[in-house]
Write a protein that holds these residues in place. Structure first.
Motif, PDB file in Angstrom:
ATOM      1  N   GLN A 118     -20.472   5.028  27.921  1.00 52.00           N
ATOM      2  CA  GLN A 118     -21.334   4.259  27.028  1.00 52.00           C
ATOM      3  C   GLN A 118     -21.004   4.642  25.587  1.00 52.00           C
ATOM      4  O   GLN A 118     -20.722   5.805  25.296  1.00 52.00           O
ATOM      5  CB  GLN A 118     -22.811   4.583  27.311  1.00 52.00           C
ATOM      6  CG  GLN A 118     -23.222   4.351  28.741  1.00 52.00           C
ATOM      7  CD  GLN A 118     -24.732   4.277  28.922  1.00 52.00           C
ATOM      8  OE1 GLN A 118     -25.491   4.149  27.980  1.00 52.00           O
ATOM      9  NE2 GLN A 118     -25.169   4.359  30.172  1.00 52.00           N
ATOM     10  N   HIS A 119     -21.021   3.653  24.703  1.00 48.62           N
ATOM     11  CA  HIS A 119     -20.827   3.907  23.287  1.00 48.62           C
ATOM     12  C   HIS A 119     -21.896   3.189  22.482  1.00 48.62           C
ATOM     13  O   HIS A 119     -22.619   2.359  23.010  1.00 48.62           O
ATOM     14  CB  HIS A 119     -19.437   3.448  22.837  1.00 48.62           C
ATOM     15  CG  HIS A 119     -18.313   4.186  23.494  1.00 48.62           C
ATOM     16  ND1 HIS A 119     -17.960   5.463  23.131  1.00 48.62           N
ATOM     17  CD2 HIS A 119     -17.488   3.840  24.514  1.00 48.62           C
ATOM     18  CE1 HIS A 119     -16.944   5.863  23.882  1.00 48.62           C
ATOM     19  NE2 HIS A 119     -16.641   4.901  24.737  1.00 48.62           N
ATOM     20  N   CYS A 171     -19.460   5.386  16.166  1.00 53.95           N
ATOM     21  CA  CYS A 171     -20.082   5.410  17.486  1.00 53.95           C
ATOM     22  C   CYS A 171     -21.333   6.264  17.377  1.00 53.95           C
ATOM     23  O   CYS A 171     -21.276   7.393  16.907  1.00 53.95           O
ATOM     24  CB  CYS A 171     -19.141   5.998  18.527  1.00 53.95           C
ATOM     25  SG  CYS A 171     -19.949   6.175  20.141  1.00 53.95           S
ATOM     26  N   GLU A 186     -23.477   6.600  20.168  1.00 56.69           N
ATOM     27  CA  GLU A 186     -23.907   7.070  21.492  1.00 56.69           C
ATOM     28  C   GLU A 186     -22.936   8.168  21.908  1.00 56.69           C
ATOM     29  O   GLU A 186     -21.732   7.924  22.000  1.00 56.69           O
ATOM     30  CB  GLU A 186     -23.908   5.931  22.513  1.00 56.69           C
ATOM     31  CG  GLU A 186     -24.429   6.329  23.885  1.00 56.69           C
ATOM     32  CD  GLU A 186     -25.884   6.792  23.820  1.00 56.69           C
ATOM     33  OE1 GLU A 186     -26.101   8.019  23.843  1.00 56.69           O
ATOM     34  OE2 GLU A 186     -26.779   5.938  23.720  1.00 56.69           O
ATOM     35  N   CYS A 221     -20.338  10.432  23.355  1.00 56.55           N
ATOM     36  CA  CYS A 221     -19.309  10.087  24.341  1.00 56.55           C
ATOM     37  C   CYS A 221     -18.309  11.248  24.471  1.00 56.55           C
ATOM     38  O   CYS A 221     -17.105  11.044  24.328  1.00 56.55           O
ATOM     39  CB  CYS A 221     -18.617   8.797  23.958  1.00 56.55           C
ATOM     40  SG  CYS A 221     -18.030   8.741  22.255  1.00 56.55           S
ATOM     41  N   HIS A 235     -16.547  12.401  20.178  1.00 57.40           N
ATOM     42  CA  HIS A 235     -17.554  11.440  19.706  1.00 57.40           C
ATOM     43  C   HIS A 235     -17.549  11.261  18.184  1.00 57.40           C
ATOM     44  O   HIS A 235     -17.637  10.140  17.680  1.00 57.40           O
ATOM     45  CB  HIS A 235     -18.920  11.926  20.203  1.00 57.40           C
ATOM     46  CG  HIS A 235     -20.091  11.201  19.649  1.00 57.40           C
ATOM     47  ND1 HIS A 235     -20.182   9.828  19.665  1.00 57.40           N
ATOM     48  CD2 HIS A 235     -21.234  11.648  19.070  1.00 57.40           C
ATOM     49  CE1 HIS A 235     -21.332   9.470  19.116  1.00 57.40           C
ATOM     50  NE2 HIS A 235     -21.976  10.545  18.745  1.00 57.40           N
ATOM     51  N   MET A 261     -14.849   8.880  16.503  1.00 57.42           N
ATOM     52  CA  MET A 261     -14.736   7.494  16.962  1.00 57.42           C
ATOM     53  C   MET A 261     -15.183   6.542  15.853  1.00 57.42           C
ATOM     54  O   MET A 261     -16.365   6.332  15.658  1.00 57.42           O
ATOM     55  CB  MET A 261     -15.595   7.312  18.214  1.00 57.42           C
ATOM     56  CG  MET A 261     -15.472   5.929  18.809  1.00 57.42           C
ATOM     57  SD  MET A 261     -16.169   5.907  20.444  1.00 57.42           S
ATOM     58  CE  MET A 261     -16.255   4.156  20.731  1.00 57.42           C
TER      59      MET A 261
HETATM   60 CU   LIG Z   1     -18.416   6.669  21.588  1.00 61.65          CU
END
Ligand SMILES: [Cu+2]
Lengths: 45, 175, 506
Positions: free
Chosen positions: B120-121, B156, B158, B160, B164, B167
């Protein structure tokens, strides 16, 4: 119970009334502020 | 007292001050509810709902074909695409990159498809601060019209895994 | 049989309540476990807070993500649920002058919860579950991570069930008659919400456990989010109902407040059960796959009646204090009753600060960011933790701290050690939390994401530039967190010292 008597029994909390309406004003202000900020975003659906 | 058993009959009428506050609260709760359908009718920013099932492989295939077709340049190895006005645009989320960089035209409406190839992002467009959840297996269609020109960062939001915070992506809006 | 049970009671010299000794021991055990996990979560909070302060950025990325995961689980689950179980045994047995049914089973529940918590913490600290509290699939943790949570939840379900049984048996044995006290009633609503919360937790985590073992090949991430939040959000409503009950308890203990209208307060609690968001779609407002009517209905249940419940308590609790204070002769002007309140009593100040911060910053921000369209500006930004630290930290945790200052003398029967420190502790804690919450909210408004190690994006291919002001607002987060943790450490110090060295009360 007579009306006058019942009124005497009723609780009077003027300080609390003032506090909750301050709270309500705060709540409503920030609530509508969020909508105003949103209206500046890109059109999306 | 709140810690003791109350008197036998505690179902008693409210005083006038209590009635005033309960009435104000009830009306306010109704306002809170009504604002959402009202904004759907008259507001210009509403939560996208259009969604399709898509496998990560299929989504990547569609997106790659469009990148091939509309590529106009590259930045740090990431393709920049200039899709036709009002077309379907694909944005791929994967660990840890948003691909491609989009070049859009102000005032035009695009159908932006977003999906993830892995975890999920969170699609977060800055400094606009518009945020959407991106899931693998779901093609989420955001029908959007950029209303200001400029360069926008995509991050991003969310979590990840370990990359993360690396991103990022970009959307360029031209006049 | 009867005499042996009666010998298990003592009579409290202060409240006149009959205290069931096996219940007393269980209350203490659960409260102590709660404080231990609070300490763990607090130390992690300091490290995380100092990492989010860009000028410090204390931890490396991997430890930061690991500790955010551990912090969330230790605070939001272990600390709060252990304390709530203690609260349930208190409200169920002690307040009703009743015995706790099946203390043996309650100990098994306790052991299950401790075992589950230790297992989960071990896996997380070993680096086998850097998945955050939410553990969104398809991100996968070690199977033992999910197993630990399941064990903990099973223990909690047993404890909640024993609370229900205790009330039923208390009535059947004639130890209490008529309606239960308001505080017990509030805890009862918390327990009912807890039951369906824990069941939703089981429906979420048991399949996830099987999926992590490979017994289930795929797990739809959208479905997981619906299931997870059917557990994750109601869990916070348990905290809400428990916290409000504690507000009623503390205002009663500190100023002798009486609910101005039992009907009103109880109705407000019932609204929590009926209208608390079962599905909690307001976590999914910008998710793919959901229709607008679905989102609107689930966030508001047409009327926001749970909000109405909170607004009723917002009136009813200060009104109870005002009436009690006016009866003592503090009748001058609008606010003499408030000025002359016992602000030096940590039980009162903790309740008052918790009440004010929860109301002004926690509850309102929750309604605002949980409204369908404005959520576009908020989802997954720092405003989200900015909201829930105002509810579950400044609100629930501070209220529970205030109650602890009464649990120690009344249940552990020890004098508070360091009363002068206790007097200031709620203020220090509240001040830190307020700074941190404001910092988080301002940062979130500027677009700063939650759960991100580096907002300078130094390692990213494409640069990201936030406004310079985020370095100030994130500094506020770090400084606020440090002050709050200082307040937390003072609290833990007082609690531990009092339990070990406090003068024994007759
Ligand atoms: Cu992400």
């Amino acid at each position: 119970m007579a009306k006058a008597e019942r009124e005497k029994e009723e609780i009077h909390v003027p300080g609390t009334m003032a506090l909750v309406f301050i709270f309500f004003a705060w709540f409503a202000t920030f609530y509508f502020l969020a909508w105003w900020v949103l209206s500046g975003a890109w059109v999306i659906r | 007292m709140s810690l003791k058993v109350p008197e036998r009959v505690w179902w008693k009428p409210l005083g006038w001050q209590e009635k005033v506050w309960v009435t104000v609260s009830l009306v306010w709760c109704l306002v809170l509810f009504l604002m959402m359908p009202l904004w759907m009718a008259v507001g210009k920013q509403n939560n996208p709902t259009e969604t399709y099932r898509v496998s990560p492989a299929r989504f990547l295939e569609t997106a790659s074909a469009l990148i091939e077709k509309y590529k106009v340049g590259e930045e740090k190895g990431i393709p920049i695409i200039r899709p036709p006005r009002g077309s379907d645009v694909y944005l791929v989320a994967r660990m840890w990159q948003w691909n491609p960089i989009l070049e859009l035209k102000k005032g035009e409406t695009y159908r932006l498809h977003v999906s993830s190839l892995d975890l999920q992002h969170g699609l977060s467009i800055q400094p606009l601060n518009m945020n959407f959840q991106v899931l693998p297996g779901y093609d989420y269609v955001l029908t959007l019209t950029p209303t200001q020109a400029g360069e926008y960062s995509v991050i991003c939001n969310e979590y990840c895994l370990i990359g993360h915070h690396n991103m990022t992506g970009k959307i360029i809006v031209r006049e | 049989m009867a005499p042996s049970i009666e010998s298990q009671f003592r009579t409290c010299a202060v409240t006149g309540l009959k205290v069931h000794l096996p219940a007393q021991r269980l209350i203490l055990a659960n409260a102590v476990a709660a404080v231990v996990f609070l300490l763990v979560g607090g130390i992690l909070a300091l490290l995380i807070g100092l990492t989010r302060w860009p000028a410090v950025q204390l931890l490396p990325a991997d430890l930061y993500y690991r500790f955010v995961t551990a912090h969330g689980i230790n605070m939001l689950v272990f600390w709060i649920v252990f304390f709530e179980v203690a609260g349930l045994y208190f409200g169920g047995a002690v307040l009703l002058n009743a015995r706790l049914v099946q203390p043996g089973l309650a100990w098994i529940a306790f052991i299950l919860m401790v075992a589950g918590a230790l297992l989960t913490d071990w896996i997380v600290f070993a680096g086998k579950a850097d998945v955050m509290f939410t553990a969104y699939v398809p991100m996968k943790a070690d199977p033992l991570f999910y197993l630990g949570i399941i064990l903990f939840a099973v223990g909690a379900i047993v404890a909640v069930s024993l609370f229900f049984a205790t009330i039923i048996v208390a009535k059947a044995e004639g130890r209490t008659s008529g309606s239960v006290p308001l505080v017990t009633f509030g805890l009862l609503t918390a327990a009912i919400i807890a039951l369906f919360t824990l069941l939703a937790g089981a429906i979420t985590f048991i399949p996830t456990f099987f999926w992590s073992l490979g017994w289930i090949p795929t797990f739809d991430p959208g479905v997981y989010r619906v299931l997870f939040w059917a557990f994750g959000h109601p869990a916070q409503q348990v905290n809400l109902a428990a916290m409000v009950s504690v507000w009623y308890a503390l205002t009663a203990l500190t100023v002798g407040a009486t609910p101005i209208n039992e009907k009103l307060s109880r109705t407000a609690f019932v609204l929590y059960i009926l209208f608390i968001n079962l599905g909690s779609m307001h976590h999914l407002l910008v998710d793919p796959g959901l229709s607008s009517p679905n989102r609107i209905f689930n966030t508001s249940y047409f009327m926001y009646l749970a909000v109405l419940g909170s607004m009723i308590h917002a009136f009813s609790i200060p009104a109870g204090v005002e009436v009690a204070q006016r009866a003592k002769g503090y009748t001058r002007g609008l606010f003499e009753w408030l000025k002359k309140a016992p602000w030096g009593d940590p039980g009162f100040s903790a309740a008052a600060l918790s009440f004010v911060i929860f109301g002004f910053l926690g509850g309102t921000s929750g309604v605002i960011i949980g409204t369908m369209q404005p959520n576009i500006n908020v989802h997954n930004t720092l405003r989200v933790p900015g909201h829930f630290h105002a509810t579950v930290v400044a609100g629930t945790t501070l209220a529970f701290m205030g109650l602890t200052y009464y649990v120690i003398p009344l249940i552990a029967r020890r004098e508070i050690v360091g009363k002068a420190w206790a007097k200031y502790q709620p203020y220090i804690y509240a001040m830190g939390i307020i700074l941190m919450i404001l910092g988080m909210n301002f940062s979130g408004m500027l677009g700063i994401p939650r759960r991100t190690w580096d907002i300078s994006y130094a390692g990213a291919p494409l640069a990201v530039k936030f406004p310079e002001s985020v370095y100030t607002t994130l500094g506020l987060v770090g400084i606020g967190a440090a002050i709050a943790v200082l307040g937390l450490l003072i609290f833990v110090g007082i609690a531990v010292a009092s339990l070990l060295f406090g003068k024994k009360r007759a």
